[in-house]
Design a protein around this motif. Structure first.
Motif, PDB file in Angstrom:
ATOM      1  N   VAL A   1      22.489 -10.328  -6.286  1.00 13.42           N
ATOM      2  CA  VAL A   1      21.958  -9.515  -5.202  1.00 13.42           C
ATOM      3  C   VAL A   1      20.440  -9.475  -5.345  1.00 13.42           C
ATOM      4  O   VAL A   1      19.913  -9.414  -6.462  1.00 13.42           O
ATOM      5  CB  VAL A   1      22.524  -8.079  -5.247  1.00 13.42           C
ATOM      6  N   LEU A   2      19.745  -9.513  -4.228  1.00 13.05           N
ATOM      7  CA  LEU A   2      18.284  -9.446  -4.253  1.00 13.05           C
ATOM      8  C   LEU A   2      17.826  -8.335  -3.312  1.00 13.05           C
ATOM      9  O   LEU A   2      18.208  -8.306  -2.150  1.00 13.05           O
ATOM     10  CB  LEU A   2      17.682 -10.788  -3.828  1.00 13.05           C
ATOM     11  N   VAL A   3      17.031  -7.416  -3.841  1.00 17.23           N
ATOM     12  CA  VAL A   3      16.418  -6.354  -3.042  1.00 17.23           C
ATOM     13  C   VAL A   3      14.923  -6.412  -3.316  1.00 17.23           C
ATOM     14  O   VAL A   3      14.483  -6.192  -4.451  1.00 17.23           O
ATOM     15  CB  VAL A   3      16.970  -4.963  -3.407  1.00 17.23           C
ATOM     16  N   GLN A   4      14.145  -6.712  -2.283  1.00 10.74           N
ATOM     17  CA  GLN A   4      12.710  -6.908  -2.456  1.00 10.74           C
ATOM     18  C   GLN A   4      11.911  -5.949  -1.578  1.00 10.74           C
ATOM     19  O   GLN A   4      12.295  -5.649  -0.449  1.00 10.74           O
ATOM     20  CB  GLN A   4      12.313  -8.345  -2.113  1.00 10.74           C
ATOM     21  N   ALA A   5      10.800  -5.485  -2.126  1.00 10.94           N
ATOM     22  CA  ALA A   5       9.837  -4.698  -1.355  1.00 10.94           C
ATOM     23  C   ALA A   5       8.457  -5.188  -1.780  1.00 10.94           C
ATOM     24  O   ALA A   5       7.955  -4.810  -2.842  1.00 10.94           O
ATOM     25  CB  ALA A   5       9.990  -3.210  -1.622  1.00 10.94           C
ATOM     26  N   ARG A   6       7.889  -6.068  -0.983  1.00  9.90           N
ATOM     27  CA  ARG A   6       6.576  -6.624  -1.321  1.00  9.90           C
ATOM     28  C   ARG A   6       5.544  -5.511  -1.449  1.00  9.90           C
ATOM     29  O   ARG A   6       5.549  -4.560  -0.673  1.00  9.90           O
ATOM     30  CB  ARG A   6       6.123  -7.621  -0.252  1.00  9.90           C
ATOM     31  N   PRO A   7       4.643  -5.633  -2.426  1.00  7.49           N
ATOM     32  CA  PRO A   7       3.598  -4.611  -2.590  1.00  7.49           C
ATOM     33  C   PRO A   7       2.777  -4.451  -1.318  1.00  7.49           C
ATOM     34  O   PRO A   7       2.518  -5.418  -0.599  1.00  7.49           O
ATOM     35  CB  PRO A   7       2.742  -5.167  -3.732  1.00  7.49           C
ATOM     36  N   VAL A   8       2.389  -3.234  -1.027  1.00  5.20           N
ATOM     37  CA  VAL A   8       1.594  -2.940   0.160  1.00  5.20           C
ATOM     38  C   VAL A   8       0.143  -3.341  -0.093  1.00  5.20           C
ATOM     39  O   VAL A   8      -0.461  -2.914  -1.075  1.00  5.20           O
ATOM     40  CB  VAL A   8       1.656  -1.445   0.520  1.00  5.20           C
ATOM     41  N   SER A   9      -0.404  -4.189   0.787  1.00  3.57           N
ATOM     42  CA  SER A   9      -1.812  -4.553   0.692  1.00  3.57           C
ATOM     43  C   SER A   9      -2.590  -3.844   1.784  1.00  3.57           C
ATOM     44  O   SER A   9      -2.019  -3.301   2.729  1.00  3.57           O
ATOM     45  CB  SER A   9      -1.979  -6.072   0.828  1.00  3.57           C
ATOM     46  N   ASP A  10      -3.914  -3.849   1.657  1.00  5.33           N
ATOM     47  CA  ASP A  10      -4.758  -3.101   2.587  1.00  5.33           C
ATOM     48  C   ASP A  10      -4.557  -3.513   4.038  1.00  5.33           C
ATOM     49  O   ASP A  10      -4.543  -2.677   4.941  1.00  5.33           O
ATOM     50  CB  ASP A  10      -6.238  -3.274   2.212  1.00  5.33           C
ATOM     51  N   ASP A  11      -4.365  -4.830   4.264  1.00  2.00           N
ATOM     52  CA  ASP A  11      -4.237  -5.293   5.648  1.00  2.00           C
ATOM     53  C   ASP A  11      -2.850  -5.068   6.211  1.00  2.00           C
ATOM     54  O   ASP A  11      -2.579  -5.367   7.364  1.00  2.00           O
ATOM     55  CB  ASP A  11      -4.600  -6.781   5.755  1.00  2.00           C
ATOM     56  N   GLU A  12      -1.921  -4.528   5.384  1.00  6.02           N
ATOM     57  CA  GLU A  12      -0.555  -4.280   5.843  1.00  6.02           C
ATOM     58  C   GLU A  12      -0.251  -2.789   5.985  1.00  6.02           C
ATOM     59  O   GLU A  12       0.849  -2.407   6.340  1.00  6.02           O
ATOM     60  CB  GLU A  12       0.459  -4.895   4.870  1.00  6.02           C
ATOM     61  N   ASP A  13      -1.239  -1.943   5.704  1.00  9.21           N
ATOM     62  CA  ASP A  13      -0.988  -0.505   5.705  1.00  9.21           C
ATOM     63  C   ASP A  13      -0.419  -0.011   7.030  1.00  9.21           C
ATOM     64  O   ASP A  13       0.448   0.859   7.055  1.00  9.21           O
ATOM     65  CB  ASP A  13      -2.276   0.254   5.380  1.00  9.21           C
ATOM     66  N   SER A  14      -0.910  -0.572   8.133  1.00  9.46           N
ATOM     67  CA  SER A  14      -0.463  -0.099   9.440  1.00  9.46           C
ATOM     68  C   SER A  14       0.998  -0.465   9.699  1.00  9.46           C
ATOM     69  O   SER A  14       1.681   0.202  10.464  1.00  9.46           O
ATOM     70  CB  SER A  14      -1.343  -0.694  10.547  1.00  9.46           C
TER      71      SER A  14
END
Length: 217
Positions: free
Chosen positions: A101-114
């Protein structure tokens, strides 16, 4: 070798060599994948009945489908007006065996905050409880029922999307799988996920009569 042990009065002990010999006898030796290995297991996204998949307590501006069919660029969030928990229900078009099973949450970067949210207000999953073949599970049932398996994710694993090995013997003939995301890494009000994936094989039953025919040829 097995027959000689039985005649001597000892309990027969089946070794890897015995298994290999029997597999070769029935002509399936080349296709045998030992339990506990990942060889031969595929991404099962095409086996998912995406249109019938569902999620409880999600932010309606995000999409379960995007995390099931994408490669880490999707987004599913819990409803900030309720709490951080999610139940993801994934049915399959036909039964499967699930090895990872794979559960991923990519780290939040500044350009993705919105898109994902303020990194101080959203967080990746921490504790994920897995239930099998319970297609109508709700939060009351998830909290009162013993899960088939529990994954405690590290920040590094969930950021990279590391495959999590299942207790494979229990993950056979699966028609649906439910993931109860119970807690998140930073104890925030919102949990987010960017990818959910399953790896394994379709469940295929081999008729013993067919094996017998092969052995007699």
């Amino acid at each position: 070798r097995i027959q000689k042990r039985a005649m001597s009065g000892q309990q027969p002990q089946i070794t890897a060599e015995d298994v290999a010999a029997l597999a070769a006898q029935f002509g399936v030796g080349k296709d045998v994948t030992p339990v506990g290995t990942s060889a031969g297991h595929i991404d099962l996204r095409d086996a998912i009945d995406v249109k019938q998949a569902s999620v409880l307590n999600s932010d309606e501006s995000t999409s379960l489908e995007s995390v099931l069919v994408g490669d880490g660029d999707g987004l599913l969030k819990s409803d900030e007006d309720v709490d951080h928990q999610l139940i993801v229900q994934v049915p399959f078009k036909s039964p499967v065996k699930i090895h990872d099973v794979l559960v991923q949450a990519r780290p939040v970067s500044d350009d993705e905050d919105s898109k994902i949210g303020d990194p101080d207000e959203v967080s990746a999953p921490l504790l994920v409880k897995v239930f099998l073949n319970r297609p109508h599970m709700d939060f009351n049932e998830a909290e009162s029922t013993k899960p088939t398996q529990v994954f405690k994710l590290s920040k590094d694993d969930v950021a990279k999307g590391v495959k999590l090995p299942t207790k494979y013997v229990r993950f056979q003939n699966i028609s649906s799988i439910a993931l109860f995301i119970e807690t998140n890494q930073d104890d925030t009000d919102v949990t987010y996920v960017t990818r959910i994936a399953f790896f394994g094989t379709p469940s295929q039953k081999t008729e013993m009569s067919e094996l017998k025919k092969i052995g007699e040829e």
